[in-house]
Design a protein around this motif. Structure first.
Motif, PDB file in Angstrom:
ATOM      1  N   GLN A  78       0.662  -1.288  -0.078  1.00 29.08           N
ATOM      2  CA  GLN A  78       0.011  -0.038   0.046  1.00 29.08           C
ATOM      3  C   GLN A  78       0.883   1.376  -0.010  1.00 29.08           C
ATOM      4  O   GLN A  78       0.505   2.099  -0.564  1.00 29.08           O
ATOM      5  CB  GLN A  78      -0.946  -0.030   1.317  1.00 29.08           C
ATOM      6  CG  GLN A  78      -1.990  -1.083   1.125  1.00 29.08           C
ATOM      7  CD  GLN A  78      -2.994  -1.275   2.246  1.00 29.08           C
ATOM      8  OE1 GLN A  78      -2.213  -1.233   3.471  1.00 29.08           O
ATOM      9  NE2 GLN A  78      -4.137  -1.244   2.258  1.00 29.08           N
ATOM     10  N   LEU A 106      -2.690  -6.740  -3.388  1.00 29.28           N
ATOM     11  CA  LEU A 106      -3.603  -5.643  -3.278  1.00 29.28           C
ATOM     12  C   LEU A 106      -4.739  -5.912  -3.886  1.00 29.28           C
ATOM     13  O   LEU A 106      -5.978  -5.306  -3.287  1.00 29.28           O
ATOM     14  CB  LEU A 106      -3.168  -4.240  -4.111  1.00 29.28           C
ATOM     15  CG  LEU A 106      -1.724  -3.641  -3.251  1.00 29.28           C
ATOM     16  CD1 LEU A 106      -1.045  -2.469  -3.908  1.00 29.28           C
ATOM     17  CD2 LEU A 106      -2.154  -3.114  -1.760  1.00 29.28           C
ATOM     18  N   CYS A 150      -8.137  -3.826  -2.057  1.00 31.12           N
ATOM     19  CA  CYS A 150      -7.085  -2.268  -2.063  1.00 31.12           C
ATOM     20  C   CYS A 150      -7.509  -1.556  -3.372  1.00 31.12           C
ATOM     21  O   CYS A 150      -7.282  -0.447  -3.608  1.00 31.12           O
ATOM     22  CB  CYS A 150      -5.792  -2.417  -1.685  1.00 31.12           C
ATOM     23  SG  CYS A 150      -5.724  -3.053   0.159  1.00 31.12           S
TER      24      CYS A 150
END
Length: 87
Positions: free
Chosen positions: A13, A75, A80
């Motif tokens: 991230q 991710l 995400c």
């Protein structure tokens, strides 16, 4: 907190924020330090671990690492990003 408390997901991230965030937003290392509240050395070791696991790549410095395909997949799997969100 120790390196083990920082996940590979958090490292990815931070790399995503570095790659696609606003200019002047800081390097991957700074993004990870802000997100975790941990000191530089702990975050550096966590980024190195994510590199060893092939989630991240860097050229000159671990502080400016960026996502590899495996990191983008991590991710995506955790919701995400969407598959088309990152080139």
């Amino acid at each position: 907190m120790a390196r083990k408390d920082i996940s590979d997901l958090q490292c990815c991230q931070a790399a995503l924020e570095y790659q696609h965030g606003p200019r002047g937003g800081g390097r991957t290392l700074e993004h990870l330090m802000r997100a975790t509240g941990q000191p530089e050395k702990v975050c550096e070791r966590a980024l190195e671990r994510a590199y060893d696991r092939q989630f991240l790549e860097w050229g000159v410095s671990v502080a400016t690492c960026y996502l590899r395909a495996k990191g983008r997949k991590l991710l995506e799997e955790n919701g995400c990003i969407t598959p088309s969100a990152v080139p």
